[in-house]
Design an enzyme around this catalytic site. Structure first.
Site, PDB file in Angstrom:
ATOM      1  N   ASP A 115      18.354  24.240  38.919  1.00 24.24           N
ATOM      2  CA  ASP A 115      18.434  24.557  40.332  1.00 24.24           C
ATOM      3  C   ASP A 115      19.613  25.503  40.541  1.00 24.24           C
ATOM      4  OD1 ASP A 115      17.856  24.267  43.127  1.00 24.24           O
ATOM      5  OD2 ASP A 115      19.591  22.948  43.280  1.00 24.24           O
ATOM      6  N   ASP A 173      20.339  18.854  42.653  1.00 25.77           N
ATOM      7  CA  ASP A 173      21.160  17.913  43.412  1.00 25.77           C
ATOM      8  C   ASP A 173      20.505  17.465  44.709  1.00 25.77           C
ATOM      9  OD1 ASP A 173      21.287  20.271  44.790  1.00 25.77           O
ATOM     10  OD2 ASP A 173      23.471  20.316  44.991  1.00 25.77           O
ATOM     11  N   ASP A 217      14.384  18.199  44.377  1.00 26.16           N
ATOM     12  CA  ASP A 217      14.391  18.290  42.914  1.00 26.16           C
ATOM     13  C   ASP A 217      13.960  16.989  42.242  1.00 26.16           C
ATOM     14  OD1 ASP A 217      15.554  20.917  42.965  1.00 26.16           O
ATOM     15  OD2 ASP A 217      17.481  19.977  43.415  1.00 26.16           O
ATOM     16  N   ASN A 254      22.198  -6.443   4.841  1.00 26.60           N
ATOM     17  CA  ASN A 254      21.635  -5.675   5.957  1.00 26.60           C
ATOM     18  C   ASN A 254      22.477  -5.727   7.219  1.00 26.60           C
ATOM     19  OD1 ASN A 254      19.496  -4.870   4.432  1.00 26.60           O
ATOM     20  ND2 ASN A 254      17.974  -6.198   5.402  1.00 26.60           N
TER      21      ASN A 254
END
Length: 925
Positions: free
Chosen positions: A343, A647, A651, A742
């Site tokens: 943007d 923002d 969007d 492990n």
């Protein structure tokens, strides 16, 4: 989960399909059966509320904790671990069952916590601050909560109000609204009730409409409510958000595939060994014991936990860099980013209007500074005399209403604030000037005529004169001018300077600047009465004074950040609500690739046409939320890993759809909840740095997987070989030995990998191909190689160890195999922590310090009584320890030789094709 309320039927009066902008006010009120003077009656409001519902947004219900827990338990890795824990408990291996069960709990808790933080976008929309509204009801003006509005209500608006719903404007007076949250356009939009053409008008150009949750920055207006709740533009975004599901990160997808492969390997190994045991006539308890040991060796029990730990470490690094991730897996996704859709307003720019150029008396000046800071020089051509800028200064501060404090706080129109700041740079105090020279008459700004005029008694060439100052759109102002200011007190016919003025207007437009023109008219005292009575009639026969060029300036670091991203092979595109021409100029300043397109043109393209043109399109102007979402989806279909920044509310849907949705910390709560990453400093360059950190984390994860899979393959093959060839009674190690290796030993190589610094040049490579996963063919072949070396070195003690064939329990041989496997794993962690660089290159001290701990643990496991009883080990002699150490060195030696070969191949490919030099390393990571 509650469903989103469906939009109203197109046949209803408040249908979102109605082109309200194309209806004149009378037709709009008639369609909604409303009297603008009296508004709706109480009875009608009640009926409409039952029909249309409340003016609120319907949010999705958050998933319950238990449903998420159940979903986590269904994960293939956790299912395998639960099965191992159950079998361990059944055969009396309580310690094994307890540890494996603990691992399951950790995995479920971490996964549930992350899931519960997701899917809050629509909730954030629903909880946006609710404004109060002044509405005409039953002939009276009343104030009500916005959620009580219904289609057909008549709402009064004034500067400072939040628009409570979507509506058709019936009347306006100098009204402007800030619509950046919806359209992305940084400047306020002038509003006018004039009917527009009956065609598809872009959202940002619907000047006779007002939209929910935008703000009125100037003037007043009367609005007829045409849409409420989920049928508003904000509601459409909420619907988009509800329809978008966040995609799994590339790492999640790869680990899911790897888990399935490991499951096949694990259960195949178990089946083979059990079958062999049955054929040999072993008891059920022996078979279950052996099957448990094999399953634990074949299942990377620590894989989910360790990967989560590494991602959490990366998340902390990102937070320190002012980038906060919503989900740990998003840390890794950043590293695969191949395209950024950014943007403009507030992301690449400061969202602070700034004058950067001015033109007066035939001279061009450059204005320094940015934002609303009142500091900056006025630069001109060398050798030229600084003209008297008083006529321009009068227009800057007197024909405007905005105020700007010394700290940069703005009250009023952002564009006028930029003019006030320019006046301050000229040494003029706008507020003091307004007090000293009050207005005699005024023509307020209106989008219908696009100018503002005020008249004042001003000092002019030593006299006190009645002067009218005018500011507005250049075309409009020039039409009302007959002369132009050519020097101190000198005017010439406008036609003498028109060509120069129009050339300057074109030059400013090419730079993407919004241009305003200023003019004056000198009146006589006798004109005052007529001027007060009809100020509009005097806005003619003006003297042109000058032009100013205004821009929303780029963030200081934006251009450098774009350059770094492009160097790293990441495509950057700018997507904005501004006009394509303005956006294109800013794109050139940023150094973006070629090509610009407007929203309407974009909407007219088919998906195939858009994909064909996409490589040559890098600036998108006047786009809608749907356009942004469509772009992200199409790019994802191409196999790109897309980051989307923004923002504003408009969007949010595209941000949620993107592989990495990036919100600004100062942005709307909606956007932040939809995002995977929030930049707390609103800095685009922070995103680029976050990509660098993401790449480093992915490198570390691949190093860990390489280490883990080598150990796993070594253990599985060792157990298969022991069972097939009846070595050590078919049991290479006990289940507790495998768990110890492990979980307790393997954790330290992970720490060494996490702390290892990233080599230089990580942002000089192209993004890794997400189709070339962690478990690509080349990587798997190397896992097998390292695993076989580890298996052979660990198997030698079982075959040629100190235990006699008659021994009931071959504890010494098994202990040596355990020690070789443990030390081999530690040393392999040292050399496999980086690639293709040598694991023995500096810096080395930190890794050695960390890896000394598991060496001590392995020693203690053979010397402490309680660990000997728990693990079925015994003490070893000096020669046995030396033998174990020698065997453990086999794997690191093989790995280092392998990396020497890899580096030589890479060097050869650099010579043959420099452009492809990074590809082998990327494919083999």
């Amino acid at each position: 989960m509650t469903e989103i309320a469906a939009p109203q039927s197109p046949t209803t009066p408040a249908s979102p399909a109605t082109r309200w902008w194309a209806l004149d006010p009378e037709a709009a009120t008639a369609q909604l059966d409303t009297d603008p003077a009296t508004g709706l009656s109480s009875a009608e409001v009640t009926a409409r509320r039952e029909r249309y519902g409340s003016n609120t947004l319907t949010a999705q219900a958050a998933p319950s904790v238990w449903s998420v827990v159940f979903q986590q338990l269904r994960d293939p890795m956790n299912i395998m671990l639960i099965a191992v824990a159950a079998v361990s408990a059944a055969i009396g291996q309580g310690s094994t069952a307890l540890i494996v069960g603990f691992l399951v709990v950790i995995n479920v808790v971490i996964g549930t916590r992350q899931e519960m933080l997701a899917r809050k976008s629509v909730d954030a929309l629903a909880t946006m601050q609710e404004p109060q509204s002044r509405v005409r009801r039953d002939g009276a003006l009343v104030q009500i909560p916005a959620h009580d509005l219904v289609p057909g209500d008549v709402v009064e608006l004034e500067a400072g109000d939040i628009v409570p719903a979507d509506g058709r404007l019936l009347r306006t007076a100098t009204m402007e609204t800030q619509e950046a949250a919806l359209t992305g356009e940084s400047t306020p939009i002038g509003k006018d009730p004039i009917t527009l053409a009956d065609e598809e008008v872009p959202l940002g150009d619907r000047a006779n409409m007002a939209f929910q949750n935008t703000s009125v920055t100037r003037g007043t207006g009367t609005m007829l409510v045409t849409a409420t709740g989920m049928t508003t533009q904000i509601g459409n975004i909420a619907t988009l958000l509800s329809s978008v599901e966040k995609t799994k990160s590339p790492l999640q997808q790869e680990l899911d595939k790897l888990t399935k492969v490991l499951g096949v390997i694990a259960w195949t190994a178990v089946a083979v060994i059990v079958l062999i045991g049955v054929l040999r006539g072993q008891s059920a308890s022996e078979l279950l014991f052996l099957a448990t040991a094999v399953a634990i060796s074949a299942i990377p029990t620590g894989l989910p936990t360790f990967v989560q730990a590494m991602l959490a470490y990366g998340a902390r690094q990102l937070a320190d860099a002012k980038a906060v991730v919503a989900n740990l897996n998003d840390v890794e996704t950043l590293g695969a980013t191949s395209s950024i859709n950014s943007d403009k307003t507030g992301t690449l720019t400061l969202n602070e209007m700034t004058v950067t150029a001015l033109y007066t008396i035939g001279q061009h000046f450059t204005v320094e500074g940015s934002g609303y800071a009142k500091t900056g020089k006025i630069l001109q051509t060398a050798g030229a005399d600084m003209p008297d800028l008083t006529p321009l200064a009068y227009g800057l501060c007197l024909a405007s209403d905005a105020t700007v404090s010394d700290s940069g706080a703005v009250i009023g129109d952002p564009t006028e604030a930029a003019l006030v700041v320019l006046a301050a740079k000229l040494g003029i105090d706008a507020e003091e000037s307004r007090r000293t020279y009050p207005r005699v008459a005024e023509v307020p700004f209106d989008s219908a005529y696009k100018f503002m005029a005020t008249a004042h008694w001003l000092p002019w060439r030593g006299d006190r004169s009645l002067v009218e100052v005018v500011k507005g759109g250049p075309d409009v102002v020039l039409q009302r001018c007959t002369h132009a200011l050519a020097g101190p007190g000198q005017t010439v016919p406008l036609e003498d300077m028109r060509a120069d003025i129009e050339a300057e207007m074109e030059r400013l437009a090419e730079q993407g600047l919004r241009t305003l023109a200023f003019a004056t008219r000198f009146l006589t005292p006798a004109d005052e009465a007529a001027l007060v009575a009809d100020p509009m009639s005097y806005v003619e026969e003006l003297v042109f004074v000058g032009l100013v060029g205004i821009v929303d300036p780029l963030r200081p670091t934006a251009k450098v950040a774009v350059e770094i991203a492009l160097k790293a092979g990441i495509e950057v595109r700018m997507i904005t609500g501004d006009h394509a021409v303005t956006a294109s100029a800013i794109g050139k300043q940023l150094g973006l690739g070629p090509g610009a397109i407007s929203g309407p043109e974009l909407a007219s393209l088919t998906d195939e046409e858009l994909l064909e043109r996409l490589p040559n399109l890098h600036v998108f102007g006047r786009v809608t939320p749907e356009d942004k979402l469509r772009l992200v989806q199409l790019m994802q279909k191409q196999g790109l890993v897309v980051a989307m920044t923004g923002d504003a509310v408009n969007d949010a849907a595209a941000i949620k759809q993107a592989d990495i949705g990036v919100a600004m910390g100062s942005g709307s709560e909606v956007t932040k909840q939809a995002a995977r990453l929030v930049l707390t400093d609103d800095n685009f360059s922070t995103l680029v740095h976050a990509v660098e950190l993401g790449r480093s984390i992915y490198q570390k994860i691949t190093a860990y997987i390489r280490f883990q899979m080598s150990q796993l393959i070594g253990l599985v093959v060792l157990f298969l070989a022991a069972s097939i060839f009846d070595i050590a009674d078919g049991v290479a190690m006990t289940p507790m030995m495998v768990l110890f290796l492990n979980f307790f030993v393997a954790v330290f190589p992970v720490i060494a990998i996490m702390l290892d610094p990233v080599g230089p040049g990580i942002m000089d490579r192209v993004p890794r191909d997400p189709k070339v996963g962690i478990s690509n063919g080349y990587a798997v072949r190397r896992w097998i190689l390292y695993g076989l070396v580890l298996c052979i070195s660990s198997g030698i003690p079982l075959v040629a160890g100190p235990d006699t064939p008659a021994a009931d329990t071959p504890t010494a041989s098994m202990t040596m195999a355990f020690v070789v496997m443990g030390l081999g794993s530690v040393l392999s962690g040292l050399v496999l922590r980086r690639e293709p660089e040598s694991g023995l290159a500096a810096p080395l001290l930190t890794a050695v310090k960390v890896l000394s701990a598991p060496v001590i643990l392995v020693v203690l496991a053979t010397e402490l009584d309680f660990l000997q009883g728990w693990l079925t080990t015994q003490s070893l002699s000096g020669p046995q320890w030396l033998a174990c150490l020698g065997l453990a060195l086999l794997l690191p030696i093989v790995a280092e030789v392998d990396k020497v070969i890899l580096r030589r191949r890479a060097a050869t490919q650099v010579v043959l094709d420099p452009k492809e030099a990074v590809t082998p390393a990327r494919a083999r990571s």
